[in-house]
Scaffold this active site. Structure first.
Site, PDB file in Angstrom:
ATOM      1  N   ASP A 250       0.824  -1.215   0.000  1.00 59.06           N
ATOM      2  CA  ASP A 250       0.000   0.000   0.000  1.00 59.06           C
ATOM      3  C   ASP A 250       0.861   1.269   0.000  1.00 59.06           C
ATOM      4  OD1 ASP A 250      -2.231   1.677   0.257  1.00 59.06           O
ATOM      5  OD2 ASP A 250      -2.204   1.595   2.452  1.00 59.06           O
ATOM      6  N   HIS A 255       4.233   4.981  -2.563  1.00 62.56           N
ATOM      7  CA  HIS A 255       4.544   6.357  -2.159  1.00 62.56           C
ATOM      8  C   HIS A 255       5.981   6.528  -1.644  1.00 62.56           C
ATOM      9  CE1 HIS A 255       0.331   6.726  -2.629  1.00 62.56           C
ATOM     10  NE2 HIS A 255      -0.029   6.277  -1.445  1.00 62.56           N
TER      11      HIS A 255
HETATM   12  C1  BG6 Z   1      -3.246   5.900   0.263  1.00 60.02           C
HETATM   13  C2  BG6 Z   1      -3.186   4.650   1.091  1.00 60.02           C
HETATM   14  O1  BG6 Z   1      -2.685   5.679  -1.005  1.00 60.02           O
HETATM   15  O2  BG6 Z   1      -2.528   6.933   0.921  1.00 60.02           O
HETATM   16  C3  BG6 Z   1      -3.720   4.887   2.480  1.00 60.02           C
HETATM   17  O3  BG6 Z   1      -3.964   3.624   0.456  1.00 60.02           O
HETATM   18  C4  BG6 Z   1      -2.997   6.048   3.122  1.00 60.02           C
HETATM   19  O4  BG6 Z   1      -3.579   3.717   3.293  1.00 60.02           O
HETATM   20  C5  BG6 Z   1      -3.053   7.276   2.195  1.00 60.02           C
HETATM   21  O5  BG6 Z   1      -3.629   6.359   4.356  1.00 60.02           O
HETATM   22  C6  BG6 Z   1      -2.232   8.420   2.742  1.00 60.02           C
HETATM   23  O6  BG6 Z   1      -2.420   9.526   1.892  1.00 60.02           O
HETATM   24  P1  BG6 Z   1      -2.513  10.997   2.454  1.00 60.02           P
HETATM   25  O7  BG6 Z   1      -2.677  11.858   1.251  1.00 60.02           O
HETATM   26  O8  BG6 Z   1      -3.687  11.018   3.375  1.00 60.02           O
HETATM   27  O9  BG6 Z   1      -1.213  11.207   3.176  1.00 60.02           O
END
Ligand code: BG6
Length: 484
Positions: A250, A255
């Site tokens: 995930d 990321h």
């Molecule tokens: C998403 C994940 O891609 O990014 C989530 O699936 C995570 O698990 C989220 O919480 C975090 O993104 P942001 O923009 O809220 O930092």
């Protein structure tokens, strides 16, 4: 259709940003789902409100669900926009709503939808482009891509995909092969919404628009890098997703690796998509095979009691790991990555620790902390440099001080776009710089596959903590920058 709103956001006029945007038919698959409601509709409306949509566009929404009254669909969109963007002006809303329609695709029958897309393209003129946004579960991606091809709607179109892009190298290759049967690589936009965040793009600005940082951005001056994305939220009812995905797939292979690519890349020859992807690919190629002994998986206490979670689940809700980029610039510098759910704080912090000066020349100076450059990648981005300075007074005594840039304070009246808005705009502009390429996806899976085939057992950690004890020890004596 009535008048376009005038740009009220970014400096300059429509001609700066959207003057050359072709007319677009935006087709949202999965339009009754959560992503469409939380991000896509509010994002499209906000772009429209800011005068950043093309002059001519239509939004065709689709899902497998049939609605009792499809003509009432714009009201559902309005509720979503209000819920996530607040109250909106009714006249502006009417103009926007007039461009939305819902076409169901029950039992995978896409005939009506194809007809609606063709009609919309015809109405918008010969230079109109379609943009297919797949806000659907990964299991449905390949069949929908084939349908687009079967109806001949792929020509000149753009395809936007959400992660996960496969769950290992084999499935990623299969997905990519299907995508390439129907679309060229240049038509495909894989979203990693972290790359749409203003603050992440600031890594590029800081590094390549200043003479100050880039000369020291290497192993001669930097002794460690930390990319730390703890989240306070637990799985928030997303048990099915977490049980099938886990935190590594995930967050880490998406990321956090993308952030690592931006932090570690060589200066690109130009700031365009090909040049940036070329540099990020070089970073991923240089990453040393992951060492299972330097990876800690965790699971928060109580995860197995969450509704929908297997009572004996060994799915990880936390990962901390050490990564090495074996290239000329980064040899010997450990990169520590950490992310997890139900942790003590929500942050997105990139820290570069700098080597100590070669000589300790101040009497009584026993402080061994490094200077740290800290990038807070929140929606309210900040940059700090922690330095040592003279404490005012008669003695030459040292203390710790902080240089700080608060970007909102530095640029009052600036107008940040939310990540999805920025990325939607880029797709319409045909700019793939902030999207993930096929090569990147496959390199990351090739790197992660061996670990994921034989992952470490997750260690329990208390909610609202910083993860398992072994993860706290991972960076050695200096520890993690957070909590700071
Ligand atoms: C998403 C994940 O891609 O990014 C989530 O699936 C995570 O698990 C989220 O919480 C975090 O993104 P942001 O923009 O809220 O930092």
């Amino acid at each position: 259709m009535s008048a376009q709103p005038q740009p009220n956001g970014p400096a300059g006029s429509r001609s700066d940003t959207t003057a050359h945007l072709d007319p677009h038919v935006v087709v949202v698959f999965g339009a009754t789902g959560d992503l469409a409601r939380r991000k896509l509709f509010p994002g499209l409306f906000h772009l429209w409100q800011a005068g950043l949509m093309p002059e001519k566009f239509q939004i065709i929404c689709s899902s497998r669900a049939t609605l009792d009254s499809p003509e009432a669909f714009p009201v559902m969109v309005l509720e979503a926009v209000r819920a996530f963007r607040g109250e909106i002006e009714s006249e502006m809303w009417r103009d926007f709503a007039a461009r939305i329609r819902f076409v169901a695709a029950p039992d995978d029958d896409y005939g009506d939808l194809a007809q609606a897309v063709r009609a919309a393209l015809k109405e918008l003129g010969s230079d109109a482009k379609s943009l297919f946004y797949l806000a659907i579960p990964p299991s449905a991606t390949e069949s929908v891509v084939r349908v687009i091809g079967t109806f001949g709607l792929n020509e000149g179109a753009k395809l936007v995909l959400e992660k996960p892009f496969g769950r290992d190298l084999q499935s990623a290759r299969q997905l990519n092969a299907t995508l390439h049967e129907v679309f060229d690589e240049r038509q495909i936009y894989r979203i990693d919404h972290f790359l749409g965040k203003e603050a992440v793009q600031n890594i590029l600005a800081l590094r390549f628009a200043n003479g100050l940082f880039e000369p020291v951005w290497n192993h001669q001056h930097v002794c460690y890098v930390q990319i730390d994305v703890p989240e306070q939220l637990d799985i928030q009812g997303r048990s099915e997703f977490m049980e099938s995905t886990g935190t590594f797939r995930d967050m880490i292979s998406t990321h956090l690796f993308q952030l690592l690519g931006f932090v570690a890349m060589e200066p690109p020859v130009r700031l365009d998509a090909d040049s940036l992807h070329h540099e990020v690919v070089k970073v991923f190629r240089a990453i040393r095979p992951l060492d299972r002994d330097r990876v800690v998986f965790g699971q928060y206490e109580g995860y197995c009691d969450e509704a929908g979670v297997d009572a004996c689940s060994v799915v990880e809700t936390f990962v901390a790991m050490e990564v090495h980029v074996d290239d000329w610039r980064w040899v010997g510098v450990p990169f520590y990555l950490r992310t997890g759910k139900a942790l003590a704080a929500s942050r997105r912090t990139v820290t570069l620790g700098f080597r100590e000066p070669p000589l300790k020349m101040f009497p009584g100076d026993v402080d061994t902390t490094c200077n740290e450059l800290v990038l807070e990648l929140t929606d309210d981005p900040k940059i700090f440099v922690d330095v040592r300075a003279k404490v005012p007074g008669p003695e030459l005594a040292l203390g710790r001080g902080r240089m700080r840039i608060d970007l909102q304070e530095a640029f009052p009246g600036s107008w940040p776009l939310e990540a999805y808005e920025r990325l939607l705009l880029d797709v319409m502009r045909g700019d793939a710089t902030l999207f993930t390429s096929t090569e990147e996806v496959e390199l990351i899976w090739a790197l992660c596959d061996p670990l994921l085939k034989d992952p470490p057992m997750p260690q329990r950690y208390p909610r609202a903590s910083w993860g398992p004890a072994d993860a706290l020890k991972l960076p050695g004596e200096r520890g993690w920058r957070l909590p700071d």
